[in-house]
Motif scaffolding. Sequence first.
Motif, PDB file in Angstrom:
ATOM      1  N   ASN A   8       0.807  -1.222   0.000  1.00  0.00           N
ATOM      2  CA  ASN A   8       0.000   0.000   0.000  1.00  0.00           C
ATOM      3  C   ASN A   8       0.844   1.278   0.000  1.00  0.00           C
ATOM      4  OD1 ASN A   8       0.821  -0.616   2.606  1.00  0.00           O
ATOM      5  ND2 ASN A   8      -0.971   0.264   3.567  1.00  0.00           N
ATOM      6  N   PHE A   9       1.755   1.356  -0.976  1.00  0.00           N
ATOM      7  CA  PHE A   9       2.523   2.587  -1.122  1.00  0.00           C
ATOM      8  C   PHE A   9       2.985   2.768  -2.556  1.00  0.00           C
ATOM      9  CE2 PHE A   9       5.876  -0.466  -0.506  1.00  0.00           C
ATOM     10  CZ  PHE A   9       7.050   0.069  -1.001  1.00  0.00           C
ATOM     11  N   CYS A  10       3.210   4.037  -2.890  1.00  0.00           N
ATOM     12  CA  CYS A  10       3.748   4.377  -4.203  1.00  0.00           C
ATOM     13  C   CYS A  10       4.975   5.258  -4.018  1.00  0.00           C
ATOM     14  CB  CYS A  10       2.699   5.044  -5.079  1.00  0.00           C
ATOM     15  SG  CYS A  10       2.077   6.607  -4.461  1.00  0.00           S
ATOM     16  N   ILE A  11       5.707   5.396  -5.100  1.00  0.00           N
ATOM     17  CA  ILE A  11       6.933   6.193  -5.124  1.00  0.00           C
ATOM     18  C   ILE A  11       6.736   7.327  -6.121  1.00  0.00           C
ATOM     19  CG2 ILE A  11       9.346   6.168  -5.878  1.00  0.00           C
ATOM     20  CD1 ILE A  11       9.489   3.266  -4.981  1.00  0.00           C
ATOM     21  N   LEU A  42       7.097  -4.958  -4.448  1.00  0.00           N
ATOM     22  CA  LEU A  42       5.691  -4.891  -4.860  1.00  0.00           C
ATOM     23  C   LEU A  42       5.071  -3.519  -4.623  1.00  0.00           C
ATOM     24  CD1 LEU A  42       4.350  -8.373  -3.653  1.00  0.00           C
ATOM     25  CD2 LEU A  42       4.726  -7.638  -6.019  1.00  0.00           C
ATOM     26  N   VAL A  43       5.762  -2.486  -5.087  1.00  0.00           N
ATOM     27  CA  VAL A  43       5.255  -1.125  -4.981  1.00  0.00           C
ATOM     28  C   VAL A  43       4.038  -0.982  -5.895  1.00  0.00           C
ATOM     29  CG1 VAL A  43       5.802   1.298  -5.497  1.00  0.00           C
ATOM     30  CG2 VAL A  43       7.475  -0.148  -4.328  1.00  0.00           C
ATOM     31  N   GLU A  44       3.035  -0.301  -5.397  1.00  0.00           N
ATOM     32  CA  GLU A  44       1.791  -0.102  -6.127  1.00  0.00           C
ATOM     33  C   GLU A  44       2.013   0.620  -7.466  1.00  0.00           C
ATOM     34  OE1 GLU A  44      -1.341   3.164  -5.018  1.00  0.00           O
ATOM     35  OE2 GLU A  44      -1.568   1.429  -3.692  1.00  0.00           O
ATOM     36  N   LYS A  45       2.828   1.691  -7.451  1.00  0.00           N
ATOM     37  CA  LYS A  45       3.009   2.490  -8.662  1.00  0.00           C
ATOM     38  C   LYS A  45       4.183   3.441  -8.477  1.00  0.00           C
ATOM     39  CE  LYS A  45       0.053   5.102 -11.816  1.00  0.00           C
ATOM     40  NZ  LYS A  45      -1.325   5.583 -12.020  1.00  0.00           N
ATOM     41  N   ILE A  46       4.820   3.773  -9.585  1.00  0.00           N
ATOM     42  CA  ILE A  46       5.834   4.829  -9.597  1.00  0.00           C
ATOM     43  C   ILE A  46       5.285   5.983 -10.426  1.00  0.00           C
ATOM     44  CG2 ILE A  46       8.107   5.549 -10.442  1.00  0.00           C
ATOM     45  CD1 ILE A  46       9.175   2.827  -9.921  1.00  0.00           C
ATOM     46  N   TYR A  47       5.384   7.187  -9.856  1.00  0.00           N
ATOM     47  CA  TYR A  47       5.054   8.403 -10.599  1.00  0.00           C
ATOM     48  C   TYR A  47       6.368   9.086 -10.956  1.00  0.00           C
ATOM     49  CZ  TYR A  47       0.228   7.920  -9.033  1.00  0.00           C
ATOM     50  OH  TYR A  47      -1.045   7.464  -8.808  1.00  0.00           O
ATOM     51  N   PHE A  57       9.365   6.104  12.354  1.00  0.00           N
ATOM     52  CA  PHE A  57       8.211   6.025  11.463  1.00  0.00           C
ATOM     53  C   PHE A  57       7.467   4.709  11.713  1.00  0.00           C
ATOM     54  CE2 PHE A  57       6.859   4.706   6.997  1.00  0.00           C
ATOM     55  CZ  PHE A  57       5.669   5.398   7.034  1.00  0.00           C
ATOM     56  N   LYS A  58       6.168   4.827  11.999  1.00  0.00           N
ATOM     57  CA  LYS A  58       5.336   3.652  12.269  1.00  0.00           C
ATOM     58  C   LYS A  58       4.133   3.668  11.323  1.00  0.00           C
ATOM     59  CE  LYS A  58       6.720   3.320  17.133  1.00  0.00           C
ATOM     60  NZ  LYS A  58       8.065   3.571  16.782  1.00  0.00           N
ATOM     61  N   PRO A  59       4.276   3.023  10.162  1.00  0.00           N
ATOM     62  CA  PRO A  59       3.158   3.012   9.212  1.00  0.00           C
ATOM     63  C   PRO A  59       1.971   2.211   9.746  1.00  0.00           C
ATOM     64  CG  PRO A  59       4.916   1.571   8.451  1.00  0.00           C
ATOM     65  CD  PRO A  59       5.430   2.275   9.676  1.00  0.00           C
ATOM     66  N   GLU A  60       0.786   2.617   9.325  1.00  0.00           N
ATOM     67  CA  GLU A  60      -0.439   1.928   9.714  1.00  0.00           C
ATOM     68  C   GLU A  60      -0.871   1.005   8.580  1.00  0.00           C
ATOM     69  OE1 GLU A  60      -3.420   4.747  11.002  1.00  0.00           O
ATOM     70  OE2 GLU A  60      -1.840   6.058  11.790  1.00  0.00           O
ATOM     71  N   ASN A  61      -1.326  -0.191   8.937  1.00  0.00           N
ATOM     72  CA  ASN A  61      -1.678  -1.213   7.942  1.00  0.00           C
ATOM     73  C   ASN A  61      -2.744  -0.783   6.950  1.00  0.00           C
ATOM     74  OD1 ASN A  61       0.134  -3.236   8.644  1.00  0.00           O
ATOM     75  ND2 ASN A  61      -1.204  -4.015  10.246  1.00  0.00           N
ATOM     76  N   ASP A  62      -3.739  -0.037   7.403  1.00  0.00           N
ATOM     77  CA  ASP A  62      -4.856   0.307   6.526  1.00  0.00           C
ATOM     78  C   ASP A  62      -4.692   1.659   5.838  1.00  0.00           C
ATOM     79  OD1 ASP A  62      -5.087   1.722   8.876  1.00  0.00           O
ATOM     80  OD2 ASP A  62      -7.245   1.442   9.075  1.00  0.00           O
ATOM     81  N   GLN A  63      -3.512   2.228   5.907  1.00  0.00           N
ATOM     82  CA  GLN A  63      -3.241   3.545   5.334  1.00  0.00           C
ATOM     83  C   GLN A  63      -2.387   3.410   4.069  1.00  0.00           C
ATOM     84  OE1 GLN A  63      -4.248   6.817   6.391  1.00  0.00           O
ATOM     85  NE2 GLN A  63      -3.463   7.078   4.330  1.00  0.00           N
ATOM     86  N   LYS A  64      -2.669   4.252   3.064  1.00  0.00           N
ATOM     87  CA  LYS A  64      -1.845   4.282   1.853  1.00  0.00           C
ATOM     88  C   LYS A  64      -0.826   5.406   1.986  1.00  0.00           C
ATOM     89  CE  LYS A  64      -4.447   2.168  -1.676  1.00  0.00           C
ATOM     90  NZ  LYS A  64      -4.253   2.188  -3.085  1.00  0.00           N
ATOM     91  N   TYR A  65       0.379   5.156   1.472  1.00  0.00           N
ATOM     92  CA  TYR A  65       1.476   6.112   1.580  1.00  0.00           C
ATOM     93  C   TYR A  65       2.056   6.414   0.201  1.00  0.00           C
ATOM     94  CZ  TYR A  65       1.322   5.108   6.553  1.00  0.00           C
ATOM     95  OH  TYR A  65       0.910   4.982   7.857  1.00  0.00           O
ATOM     96  N   ALA A  66       2.589   7.622   0.071  1.00  0.00           N
ATOM     97  CA  ALA A  66       3.343   8.020  -1.123  1.00  0.00           C
ATOM     98  C   ALA A  66       4.639   8.657  -0.626  1.00  0.00           C
ATOM     99  CB  ALA A  66       2.551   9.013  -1.967  1.00  0.00           C
TER     100      ALA A  66
END
Length: 180
Positions: free
Chosen positions: A24-27, A49-54, A115-124
């Motif tokens: 659940n993250f993109c770059i 397994l990154v969601e997407k690269i912009y 940094f503590k990411p949350e499981n149900d959150q999307k990150y960029a």
Amino acid sequence: MRKLQMDELNRLSVEDFKETSKNNFCIILDDIRSMNNVGSAFRTADAFLVEKIYLCGITATPPHREIEKTALGSTESVTWEYRENVIELVKELQAEGYIVLAVEQVENSLKLNNFKPENDQKYAFVFGHEVFGVNQEVVEIANNCLEIPQFGTKHSLNISVTVGIICWDFVSKMYTPTHI
């Protein structure tokens, strides 16, 4: 111990990769001038397994042989999109619920080890120009800035190394060791 052969690594085909659920993250690569760094980011995105690269600003886009030197075919597996304006992209992703984190050294930055990411959150994660870093406007509108603590005489890491550290850190914090 014996080094594994390619057919023993159980790697996904490009078709299977595209069908596999992603992390659940993109770059976001903004104004990256080195095509080798772009290719390395693609290869790392494939590995984690990154969601997407912009790709934004002056960042080169595939297909290009200089990108492929380091991407090694990952431009075919990883979903990517070119966006000229990084500010518009950041605002759009935030409107879609992403937490946008600029990877930059700034006052009051969030150190990566905290940094503590949350499981149900999307990150960029936004990575900027090799010399000038992340655009100040992006720093100002990002939800926060992540900084990789460094202890030597240099004050920066190559962007391809930084992308690898951020991706590994995120994935390793999101999953228990039995899933890695």
